[in-house]
Motif scaffolding. Structure first.
Motif, mmCIF file in Angstrom:
data_model
loop_
_atom_site.group_PDB
_atom_site.id
_atom_site.type_symbol
_atom_site.label_atom_id
_atom_site.label_comp_id
_atom_site.label_asym_id
_atom_site.label_seq_id
_atom_site.Cartn_x
_atom_site.Cartn_y
_atom_site.Cartn_z
ATOM 1 N N ALA A 73 -94.226 -34.035 -89.254
ATOM 2 C CA ALA A 73 -93.210 -35.087 -89.177
ATOM 3 C C ALA A 73 -91.812 -34.516 -89.373
ATOM 4 O O ALA A 73 -90.866 -34.858 -88.642
ATOM 5 C CB ALA A 73 -93.493 -36.168 -90.222
ATOM 6 N N LEU A 74 -91.666 -33.621 -90.373
ATOM 7 C CA LEU A 74 -90.364 -33.008 -90.647
ATOM 8 C C LEU A 74 -89.887 -32.193 -89.451
ATOM 9 O O LEU A 74 -88.723 -32.292 -89.035
ATOM 10 C CB LEU A 74 -90.472 -32.126 -91.893
ATOM 11 C CG LEU A 74 -89.227 -31.301 -92.237
ATOM 12 C CD1 LEU A 74 -88.054 -32.219 -92.584
ATOM 13 C CD2 LEU A 74 -89.525 -30.342 -93.389
ATOM 14 N N GLY A 75 -90.779 -31.372 -88.890
ATOM 15 C CA GLY A 75 -90.402 -30.539 -87.757
ATOM 16 C C GLY A 75 -89.987 -31.364 -86.553
ATOM 17 O O GLY A 75 -88.998 -31.051 -85.883
ATOM 18 N N ALA A 76 -90.747 -32.432 -86.285
ATOM 19 C CA ALA A 76 -90.391 -33.297 -85.159
ATOM 20 C C ALA A 76 -89.049 -33.979 -85.394
ATOM 21 O O ALA A 76 -88.241 -34.130 -84.458
ATOM 22 C CB ALA A 76 -91.487 -34.335 -84.934
ATOM 23 N N VAL A 161 -96.306 -41.334 -85.779
ATOM 24 C CA VAL A 161 -97.748 -41.082 -85.880
ATOM 25 C C VAL A 161 -98.066 -40.305 -87.151
ATOM 26 O O VAL A 161 -99.009 -40.627 -87.889
ATOM 27 C CB VAL A 161 -98.261 -40.334 -84.637
ATOM 28 C CG1 VAL A 161 -99.724 -39.934 -84.814
ATOM 29 C CG2 VAL A 161 -98.106 -41.193 -83.393
ATOM 30 N N SER A 162 -97.271 -39.276 -87.439
ATOM 31 C CA SER A 162 -97.498 -38.477 -88.645
ATOM 32 C C SER A 162 -97.325 -39.310 -89.910
ATOM 33 O O SER A 162 -98.106 -39.183 -90.864
ATOM 34 C CB SER A 162 -96.538 -37.285 -88.674
ATOM 35 O OG SER A 162 -96.768 -36.420 -87.591
ATOM 36 N N LEU A 163 -96.310 -40.160 -89.935
ATOM 37 C CA LEU A 163 -96.071 -40.974 -91.131
ATOM 38 C C LEU A 163 -97.210 -41.970 -91.358
ATOM 39 O O LEU A 163 -97.639 -42.184 -92.503
ATOM 40 C CB LEU A 163 -94.734 -41.703 -90.995
ATOM 41 C CG LEU A 163 -93.484 -40.799 -91.002
ATOM 42 C CD1 LEU A 163 -92.229 -41.626 -90.791
ATOM 43 C CD2 LEU A 163 -93.399 -40.015 -92.305
ATOM 44 N N VAL A 164 -97.723 -42.571 -90.281
ATOM 45 C CA VAL A 164 -98.847 -43.494 -90.418
ATOM 46 C C VAL A 164 -100.078 -42.758 -90.920
ATOM 47 O O VAL A 164 -100.787 -43.219 -91.839
ATOM 48 C CB VAL A 164 -99.141 -44.193 -89.078
ATOM 49 C CG1 VAL A 164 -100.452 -44.969 -89.151
ATOM 50 C CG2 VAL A 164 -98.000 -45.136 -88.714
ATOM 51 N N VAL A 165 -100.375 -41.593 -90.336
ATOM 52 C CA VAL A 165 -101.531 -40.806 -90.774
ATOM 53 C C VAL A 165 -101.378 -40.395 -92.232
ATOM 54 O O VAL A 165 -102.352 -40.414 -93.007
ATOM 55 C CB VAL A 165 -101.698 -39.570 -89.873
ATOM 56 C CG1 VAL A 165 -102.774 -38.640 -90.421
ATOM 57 C CG2 VAL A 165 -102.058 -39.974 -88.452
ATOM 58 N N LEU A 166 -100.167 -40.050 -92.634
ATOM 59 C CA LEU A 166 -99.914 -39.632 -94.016
ATOM 60 C C LEU A 166 -100.220 -40.762 -94.994
ATOM 61 O O LEU A 166 -100.851 -40.553 -96.038
ATOM 62 C CB LEU A 166 -98.456 -39.186 -94.148
ATOM 63 C CG LEU A 166 -98.054 -38.450 -95.428
ATOM 64 C CD1 LEU A 166 -98.816 -37.151 -95.567
ATOM 65 C CD2 LEU A 166 -96.552 -38.175 -95.412
ATOM 66 N N VAL A 167 -99.787 -41.971 -94.657
ATOM 67 C CA VAL A 167 -100.029 -43.119 -95.537
ATOM 68 C C VAL A 167 -101.513 -43.463 -95.591
ATOM 69 O O VAL A 167 -102.082 -43.685 -96.672
ATOM 70 C CB VAL A 167 -99.200 -44.337 -95.062
ATOM 71 C CG1 VAL A 167 -99.595 -45.584 -95.846
ATOM 72 C CG2 VAL A 167 -97.714 -44.066 -95.215
ATOM 73 N N VAL A 168 -102.162 -43.493 -94.437
ATOM 74 C CA VAL A 168 -103.583 -43.835 -94.399
ATOM 75 C C VAL A 168 -104.408 -42.790 -95.142
ATOM 76 O O VAL A 168 -105.362 -43.126 -95.864
ATOM 77 C CB VAL A 168 -104.062 -43.968 -92.937
ATOM 78 C CG1 VAL A 168 -105.569 -44.192 -92.885
ATOM 79 C CG2 VAL A 168 -103.337 -45.116 -92.255
ATOM 80 N N ALA A 169 -104.053 -41.507 -94.995
ATOM 81 C CA ALA A 169 -104.797 -40.441 -95.668
ATOM 82 C C ALA A 169 -104.744 -40.576 -97.182
ATOM 83 O O ALA A 169 -105.710 -40.256 -97.877
ATOM 84 C CB ALA A 169 -104.243 -39.080 -95.244
ATOM 85 N N ALA A 170 -103.616 -41.060 -97.691
ATOM 86 C CA ALA A 170 -103.479 -41.206 -99.137
ATOM 87 C C ALA A 170 -104.524 -42.149 -99.712
ATOM 88 O O ALA A 170 -104.977 -41.970 -100.856
ATOM 89 C CB ALA A 170 -102.068 -41.699 -99.469
#
Length: 535
Positions: A73-76, A161-170
């Motif tokens: 997410a940061l790189g993008a 997409v990365s932010l959603v995956v990050l939240v769901v993974a938590a």
């Protein structure tokens, strides 16, 4: 979650590759700077993929997975906000760090979540298809966006997409780590990273400035010395990042070579061909994407029947045949020119995708099945690492060949096109200082048309050289596969079935190095009990 993770990790590969002409025009990048746009992403992946696997074993895979997603997410986001090619390198490097963390960790998460090795094979197959799907949709996403907005917006999708995956993974992702202690091999990690980076830097800059310049020679010497240091360190380490006795297995050595050459050709091919579509055929990014997607899309479709055939057809036969098909398709592409139609180039690209799809799945299975059970995970991680080293060298090697050959042919092409001598000197100066793409933007008055025709002809000379070299490497890999995979196939009895992982031949070849090693090595995420069904 693992499939989403690997999808996010690989999304920048073809999204950026197909957009290279647009990036070059928007940011005024030279050909060597353009090579670094691709390599800034692949280099961290190649250098750190083994280490992140060990890090997940030691500190927990959920944490490493979340870190990888955050870096993507940061790189993008950095790439999305970039206004120069240098800031784009920074964003690409951050995304590459994230991908390095995600590739081994996602496989490890699947292995932990699905204990049954037969059931696990199906999920690992879905993981591999997610990777290919990311490669397939990348050009379409980039092409669609560039029809309406600026080039920076191709980096938008990975952020939400990365932010959603990050939240769901938590909330949903369980944690796991290796059941046996592991520790990071810092000397091996540092020497490997320096070796890969120095060699790639030397090749890219050598293509732009000449291989005899002091900084290029110094980089290549540093790379060679660091590679020797890595070998010495790994041979003496009690917990090596990559156990070098794996290479005592001819099958593992062959599949490692195939992995590196396959990705060198694939990523390098996307790099060169996307420039051909932009500079020679003057296609839009979407039009170029619709052509490039034929390669990864065909590989994705072919992967399903290939996975089923692995238990019936020798891996040696499948990999060798796939490499020969790849070589044939690359040689057939040497016949393209500025006026080649979509239909004429499409069957060549489909043929290349057919060869790639036939190679990739049995390649990993053979690497894992050729070693004893306790080294299976390290073998899978090593095979992944060699893929990424090949991916890093692809734009570097082919970009250097392309630039050198095109610049060498350009004076003769300009003369043949009857471009005035003074104008021709100006064109050559711009091409050498700013790259071939800069010539396409010049206003030369009445000489513009002939100059662009000369540019296209010289570019095609360079592209044909790249295709011949790539085809030759594919044939070399096919020969190595045919020779080196033969003993493993006969010893295992079922060449595509990793039940041969503990075969007498593999164990005998690798037995001297097992002392002091853990009983279970999960670096790269494929534990020993899952070897039978690895893709």
């Amino acid at each position: 979650m693992a499939c989403l993770g690997v999808f996010v990790a690989y999304l920048p590969v073809t999204t950026v590759s197909v957009s290279l002409p647009a990036i070059q025009r928007a940011m005024g990048a030279s050909t060597s700077q353009l090579s670094w746009v691709s390599d800034a992403f692949v280099l961290p992946m190649a250098a750190l993929i083994l280490t992140t696997g060990v890090w997940g074993d030691v500190h927990g895979r959920k944490r490493v997975f979340q870190t990888g997603i955050a870096f993507c997410a940061l790189g993008a986001a950095v790439s999305l906000a970039s206004d120069s090619v240098q800031s784009l390198w920074v964003g690409q490097a951050a995304s590459g760090l994230g991908a390095a963390a995600l590739l081994p960790t996602t496989l490890a998460l699947i292995s932990h979540a699905v204990p049954d090795h037969r059931e696990r094979g199906r999920f690992i197959g879905l993981w591999a298809m997610s990777m290919l799907a990311s490669l397939a949709v990348g050009p379409l996403i980039a092409g669609s966006l560039l029809e309406h907005v600026g080039v920076r917006w191709i980096f938008l999708l990975p952020v939400p997409v990365s932010l959603v995956v990050l939240v769901v993974a938590a909330f949903l992702l369980p944690d796991s780590r290796a059941p046996h202690g592991r520790r990071l091999d810092w000397p091996g990690q540092i020497s490997a990273a320096v070796a890969v980076t120095a060699v790639v830097y030397g090749v890219i800059e050598g293509g732009a400035d000449g291989f005899g310049t002091p900084h290029v020679v110094a980089a290549l010497v540093l790379g060679a010395v660091s590679a020797v240091v890595f070998v010495v360190v790994e041979r003496r380490s009690a917990s090596p990042m990559l156990d070098l006795t794996l290479f005592r297995s001819p099958a593992f050595a062959a599949t490692s070579l195939v992995a590196m050459i396959s990705f060198l050709g694939l990523i390098g091919f996307f790099f060169a061909l996307s420039l051909y579509f932009g500079l020679v055929q003057h296609l839009s990014t979407l039009e170029a994407g619709l052509r490039l997607v034929l390669v990864s899309g065909t590989s994705l479709v072919v992967g399903v029947p290939v996975g089923r055939l692995m238990h019936r057809v020798s891996a040696r036969v499948m990999i060798t045949a796939g490499l020969v098909v790849m070589a044939g398709s690359l040689l057939s592409l040497t016949g393209i020119d500025a006026g080649t139609s979509y239909g004429s180039i499409a069957w060549r690209l489909v043929l290349l995708g057919l060869g790639m799809g036939t190679v990739l799945t049995p390649m990993t299975a053979s690497a894992v099945s050729s070693v004893p059970h306790h080294l299976a995970g390290m073998a899978a991680a090593g095979n992944n690492a060699f893929r990424q080293v090949g991916g890093a060298l692809g734009p570097a090697v082919l970009g250097a060949l392309l630039t050198t050959r095109a610049l060498g042919a350009l004076p003769g092409r300009l003369a043949d096109a009857a471009v005035p001598a003074e104008t021709g000197e100006h064109v050559l100066a711009v091409a050498r200082e700013q790259g071939l793409g800069a010539v396409a933007g010049l206003d030369l008055g009445a000489a513009t048309g002939p100059a662009l025709s000369a540019l296209g002809g010289s570019f095609l000379d360079g592209l044909r050289l790249c295709l011949v070299v790539s085809a030759s490497l594919a044939l070399l890999a096919a020969l190595a596969c045919a020779v080196l995979l033969r003993p493993a196939a006969s010893a295992a009895g079922r060449p595509a079935d990793a039940a041969g992982a503990g075969s007498a031949a593999g164990a005998a070849a690798l037995a001297p190095r097992t002392a002091g090693g853990p009983a279970h090595v999960s670096t790269g995420g494929v534990p020993a009990q899952g070897v039978r069904s690895a893709p």
